[in-house]
Scaffold this active site. Structure first.
Site, PDB file in Angstrom:
ATOM      1  N   SER A  50      -3.871  -6.142  -2.270  1.00  4.90           N
ATOM      2  CA  SER A  50      -1.521  -5.678  -1.650  1.00  4.90           C
ATOM      3  C   SER A  50      -1.152  -6.304  -2.496  1.00  4.90           C
ATOM      4  CB  SER A  50      -1.361  -6.513  -0.398  1.00  4.90           C
ATOM      5  OG  SER A  50       0.188  -6.604  -0.237  1.00  4.90           O
ATOM      6  N   TYR A  57       0.181 -14.585   5.793  1.00  3.12           N
ATOM      7  CA  TYR A  57      -0.367 -12.861   5.540  1.00  3.12           C
ATOM      8  C   TYR A  57      -1.045 -12.358   3.559  1.00  3.12           C
ATOM      9  CZ  TYR A  57      -1.271  -7.652   4.362  1.00  3.12           C
ATOM     10  OH  TYR A  57      -1.597  -6.644   3.230  1.00  3.12           O
ATOM     11  N   LYS A  82      -4.786 -12.399   1.493  1.00  4.64           N
ATOM     12  CA  LYS A  82      -4.687 -11.481   0.401  1.00  4.64           C
ATOM     13  C   LYS A  82      -5.094 -12.010  -0.951  1.00  4.64           C
ATOM     14  CE  LYS A  82      -4.608  -7.093   2.779  1.00  4.64           C
ATOM     15  NZ  LYS A  82      -6.025  -7.101   2.866  1.00  4.64           N
TER      16      LYS A  82
HETATM   17  N1  LIG Z   1      -0.539  -0.390   5.023  1.00  5.59           N
HETATM   18  C1  LIG Z   1       0.189  -0.945   3.937  1.00  5.59           C
HETATM   19  O1  LIG Z   1       1.474  -1.171   3.854  1.00  5.59           O
HETATM   20  C2  LIG Z   1      -0.790  -2.027   3.563  1.00  5.59           C
HETATM   21  C3  LIG Z   1      -0.503  -2.015   1.978  1.00  5.59           C
HETATM   22  C4  LIG Z   1      -1.002  -3.655   1.296  1.00  5.59           C
HETATM   23  C5  LIG Z   1      -2.651  -3.726   1.785  1.00  5.59           C
HETATM   24  N2  LIG Z   1      -2.444  -2.612   3.129  1.00  5.59           N
HETATM   25  C6  LIG Z   1      -3.687  -3.618   3.125  1.00  5.59           C
HETATM   26  O2  LIG Z   1      -4.737  -2.697   3.126  1.00  5.59           O
HETATM   27  C7  LIG Z   1      -6.167  -2.351   4.467  1.00  5.59           C
HETATM   28  C8  LIG Z   1      -5.417  -1.169   5.716  1.00  5.59           C
HETATM   29  O3  LIG Z   1      -3.893  -0.682   5.698  1.00  5.59           O
HETATM   30  P1  LIG Z   1      -3.553   0.412   6.946  1.00  5.59           P
HETATM   31  O4  LIG Z   1      -2.041   0.093   6.536  1.00  5.59           O
HETATM   32  O5  LIG Z   1      -4.974   0.965   7.358  1.00  5.59           O
HETATM   33  O6  LIG Z   1      -4.037  -0.665   8.217  1.00  5.59           O
HETATM   34  P2  LIG Z   1      -4.545  -0.284   9.726  1.00  5.59           P
HETATM   35  O7  LIG Z   1      -4.496  -1.477  10.503  1.00  5.59           O
HETATM   36  O8  LIG Z   1      -3.542   1.289  10.189  1.00  5.59           O
HETATM   37  O9  LIG Z   1      -5.928  -0.961   9.469  1.00  5.59           O
HETATM   38  C9  LIG Z   1      -6.735  -1.445   9.710  1.00  5.59           C
HETATM   39  C10 LIG Z   1      -7.614  -1.023  11.024  1.00  5.59           C
HETATM   40  O10 LIG Z   1      -8.065  -2.345  10.817  1.00  5.59           O
HETATM   41  C11 LIG Z   1      -9.085  -2.339  12.802  1.00  5.59           C
HETATM   42  N3  LIG Z   1      -9.339  -3.916  12.630  1.00  5.59           N
HETATM   43  C12 LIG Z   1      -8.600  -4.852  11.947  1.00  5.59           C
HETATM   44  N4  LIG Z   1      -9.306  -6.420  12.468  1.00  5.59           N
HETATM   45  C13 LIG Z   1     -10.549  -5.493  12.603  1.00  5.59           C
HETATM   46  C14 LIG Z   1     -11.449  -6.354  12.828  1.00  5.59           C
HETATM   47  N5  LIG Z   1     -11.677  -7.671  13.243  1.00  5.59           N
HETATM   48  N6  LIG Z   1     -12.628  -5.750  12.665  1.00  5.59           N
HETATM   49  C15 LIG Z   1     -13.175  -4.888  12.942  1.00  5.59           C
HETATM   50  N7  LIG Z   1     -12.024  -3.934  12.576  1.00  5.59           N
HETATM   51  C16 LIG Z   1     -10.660  -4.798  12.557  1.00  5.59           C
HETATM   52  C17 LIG Z   1      -7.756  -1.877  12.959  1.00  5.59           C
HETATM   53  O11 LIG Z   1      -8.391  -2.057  13.984  1.00  5.59           O
HETATM   54  C18 LIG Z   1      -7.605  -0.839  12.194  1.00  5.59           C
HETATM   55  O12 LIG Z   1      -8.206   0.521  12.733  1.00  5.59           O
HETATM   56  C19 LIG Z   1      -5.092  -3.824   5.081  1.00  5.59           C
HETATM   57  O13 LIG Z   1      -6.241  -4.565   4.787  1.00  5.59           O
HETATM   58  C20 LIG Z   1      -3.798  -4.393   4.383  1.00  5.59           C
HETATM   59  O14 LIG Z   1      -4.016  -5.582   4.642  1.00  5.59           O
HETATM   60  C21 LIG Z   1      -2.172  -2.303   3.539  1.00  5.59           C
HETATM   61  O1  LIG Z   2      12.995  -1.242  10.165  1.00  4.09           O
HETATM   62  C1  LIG Z   2      13.179  -1.608   9.260  1.00  4.09           C
HETATM   63  C2  LIG Z   2      11.788  -1.364   7.744  1.00  4.09           C
HETATM   64  C3  LIG Z   2      11.892  -1.992   6.636  1.00  4.09           C
HETATM   65  N1  LIG Z   2      12.882  -1.665   5.951  1.00  4.09           N
HETATM   66  C4  LIG Z   2      12.957  -2.085   4.253  1.00  4.09           C
HETATM   67  O2  LIG Z   2      11.550  -0.686   4.558  1.00  4.09           O
HETATM   68  C5  LIG Z   2      11.788  -1.734   2.779  1.00  4.09           C
HETATM   69  C6  LIG Z   2      10.313  -0.973   3.401  1.00  4.09           C
HETATM   70  O3  LIG Z   2       9.837  -2.078   4.116  1.00  4.09           O
HETATM   71  P1  LIG Z   2       8.086  -2.069   4.330  1.00  4.09           P
HETATM   72  O4  LIG Z   2       8.053  -3.025   5.552  1.00  4.09           O
HETATM   73  O5  LIG Z   2       7.675  -0.729   4.862  1.00  4.09           O
HETATM   74  O6  LIG Z   2       6.939  -2.871   3.450  1.00  4.09           O
HETATM   75  P2  LIG Z   2       7.049  -3.902   2.177  1.00  4.09           P
HETATM   76  O7  LIG Z   2       7.109  -4.034   1.594  1.00  4.09           O
HETATM   77  O8  LIG Z   2       8.417  -4.617   3.590  1.00  4.09           O
HETATM   78  O9  LIG Z   2       5.560  -4.714   3.084  1.00  4.09           O
HETATM   79  C7  LIG Z   2       4.937  -4.155   2.746  1.00  4.09           C
HETATM   80  O10 LIG Z   2       4.698  -4.649   1.225  1.00  4.09           O
HETATM   81  C8  LIG Z   2       3.729  -5.620   0.759  1.00  4.09           C
HETATM   82  C9  LIG Z   2       3.562  -5.898  -0.002  1.00  4.09           C
HETATM   83  O11 LIG Z   2       5.077  -6.210  -1.396  1.00  4.09           O
HETATM   84  C10 LIG Z   2       3.216  -6.299   2.436  1.00  4.09           C
HETATM   85  O12 LIG Z   2       1.908  -5.732   1.637  1.00  4.09           O
HETATM   86  C11 LIG Z   2       3.415  -5.458   3.984  1.00  4.09           C
HETATM   87  O13 LIG Z   2       2.339  -5.996   4.396  1.00  4.09           O
HETATM   88  C12 LIG Z   2       3.825  -4.363   3.599  1.00  4.09           C
HETATM   89  O14 LIG Z   2       4.533  -4.361   5.043  1.00  4.09           O
HETATM   90  C13 LIG Z   2      11.838  -3.338   2.463  1.00  4.09           C
HETATM   91  O15 LIG Z   2      13.257  -2.996   1.783  1.00  4.09           O
HETATM   92  C14 LIG Z   2      12.936  -3.252   3.952  1.00  4.09           C
HETATM   93  O16 LIG Z   2      13.271  -4.534   3.808  1.00  4.09           O
HETATM   94  C15 LIG Z   2      14.221  -1.504   6.963  1.00  4.09           C
HETATM   95  O17 LIG Z   2      15.799  -1.420   6.119  1.00  4.09           O
HETATM   96  N2  LIG Z   2      13.974  -1.637   8.252  1.00  4.09           N
END
Ligand SMILES: NC(=O)c1ccc[n+]([C@@H]2O[C@H](COP(=O)([O-])OP(=O)(O)OC[C@H]3O[C@@H](n4cnc5c(N)ncnc54)[C@H](O)[C@@H]3O)[C@@H](O)[C@H]2O)c1
Ligand SMILES: O=c1ccn([C@@H]2O[C@H](COP(=O)(O)OP(=O)(O)O[C@H]3O[C@H](CO)[C@H](O)[C@H](O)[C@H]3O)[C@@H](O)[C@H]2O)c(=O)[nH]1
Length: 298
Positions: free
Chosen positions: A133, A157, A161
């Site tokens: 991330s 978190y 990572k």
């Molecule tokens: N969505 C974002 O904003 C974002 C940003 C940066 C990194 N990531 C990373 O990308 C990956 C996927 O994110 P996402 O948005 O698809 O999240 P998500 O929560 O939709 O998907 C994660 C999946 O993993 C499964 N899971 C969690 N723990 C588990 C375990 N112990 N065993 C088996 N399955 C398990 C959950 O049930 C879910 O289906 C994550 O590692 C997250 O940290 C996401």
């Molecule tokens: O109800 C809400 C939710 C979010 N925000 C704002 O919207 C922007 C985006 O927020 P997100 O929570 O969607 O994203 P972040 O960038 O804050 O966080 C995301 O990116 C991070 C990396 O920078 C981590 O990976 C984290 O897991 C992932 O959720 C931010 O400015 C936040 O303050 C609002 O104003 N209201």
């Protein structure tokens, strides 16, 4: 390069990014084996993936209800099939929750991934695409961040990572037959064009886009905009939002790179657009695209 028939294990394949990536993997000719414990997803998401790809490609998916923390169950999956590579999405991802319950994050993200490496090594599967991330950059002094920007996690978190990135680097340094790509995502948003799959987290969403979506459909009353005095064009925070289908394609590109004979070691790549959008711009864009008014506290 021909990918026809290669078998990829996708952990967290029922989740937001996982489902979209599985669709693209199948279209590229891969066979897909999914592990998920539905911690933050539902079984229906996999039915929807099958609908999107149609019956012929759906037949190339297998699913295992497994928690990565259970090493014995994980081993059973590896004992049954020979995987050509792994895309590892599974984990927890809410920053606020990680501050309140850090042990949940160490347990799930760290133990789960360490088990995965152990079992992969035992079954001689040493190609991995890992979900990192942009959070590993903390609050960078200079933007856009590039891959050699200093790494600095700011919350539990983010630290999981960063630890997992360090673990990947250590493993590949010690054992030269591993090939690992670390994908540092910026902010993944949106959904497959069919509308059949998308982002539907359990509980109240933490992220901006699913929150806006739930206001649009009346599930939540209004959006709280966090912060109006950032040094930005409209005072609200700016992020780099990337379409989830582009992100999915980024995983295919990474996987293909792992199959090139000259790829070695552990390499990080940013996955973003390099363009910033403010919270208010995001709300305006959503209103324009959906034709709905999003109530937002100002
Ligand atoms: N969505 C974002 O904003 C974002 C940003 C940066 C990194 N990531 C990373 O990308 C990956 C996927 O994110 P996402 O948005 O698809 O999240 P998500 O929560 O939709 O998907 C994660 C999946 O993993 C499964 N899971 C969690 N723990 C588990 C375990 N112990 N065993 C088996 N399955 C398990 C959950 O049930 C879910 O289906 C994550 O590692 C997250 O940290 C996401
Ligand atoms: O109800 C809400 C939710 C979010 N925000 C704002 O919207 C922007 C985006 O927020 P997100 O929570 O969607 O994203 P972040 O960038 O804050 O966080 C995301 O990116 C991070 C990396 O920078 C981590 O990976 C984290 O897991 C992932 O959720 C931010 O400015 C936040 O303050 C609002 O104003 N209201």
């Amino acid at each position: 390069m021909k990918m026809e028939g290669k078998l990829v294990l996708v952990t967290g394949g029922a989740g937001f990014i996982g489902t979209h990536t599985v669709v693209q993997l199948l279209k590229e000719g891969f066979r897909v084996s999914i592990i998920d414990n539905f911690d933050n997803s539902v079984e229906e998401a996999l039915d929807r993936v099958k609908e999107v790809v149609g019956p012929a490609l759906a037949a190339k998916i297998e699913f295992h209800f497994v928690d990565l923390r259970n090493k014995d169950d994980l081993e059973k999956v590896f004992a049954k099939s020979k995987f050509d590579g792994v895309i590892h999405f599974a984990g927890r991802k809410a920053v606020g929750e990680s501050v309140e319950y850090p042990r949940r994050y160490f347990d799930n993200n760290l133990i789960g991934t360490i088990n995965l490496y152990e079992v992969m090594a035992k079954y001689n599967c040493k190609k991995m695409v890992f979900s990192s991330s942009s959070t590993v950059y903390g609050q960078p002094e200079k933007i856009p961040c590039v891959e050699d920007t200093e790494l600095k996690a700011m919350n539990p978190y983010g630290r999981t990572k960063l630890f997992l990135e360090e673990i990947a680097r250590d493993i590949s340094q010690a054992e030269s037959d591993w090939q690992i790509i670390l994908l540092r995502y910026f902010n993944p948003v949106a959904a497959h064009e069919s509308g059949k799959i998308g982002e539907d987290p359990k509980g109240i969403p933490n992220n901006l886009m699913p929150y806006i979506q739930q206001v649009a459909v009346g599930r939540l009353p209004e959006l709280n905009v966090y912060g109006h005095d950032y040094p930005t064009r409209d005072g609200t925070a700016i992020r780099d939002y990337i379409h989830v289908m582009d992100l999915a394609d980024g995983h295919i590109a990474a996987l293909k790179k792992l199959f090139t004979p000259d790829f070695k070691g552990c390499v990080p790549y940013n996955l973003g657009t390099g363009r910033g959008t403010s919270v208010l711009e995001m709300v305006a864009a959503f209103e324009k695209a959906s034709g709905k008014v999003i109530g937002a506290s100002t």
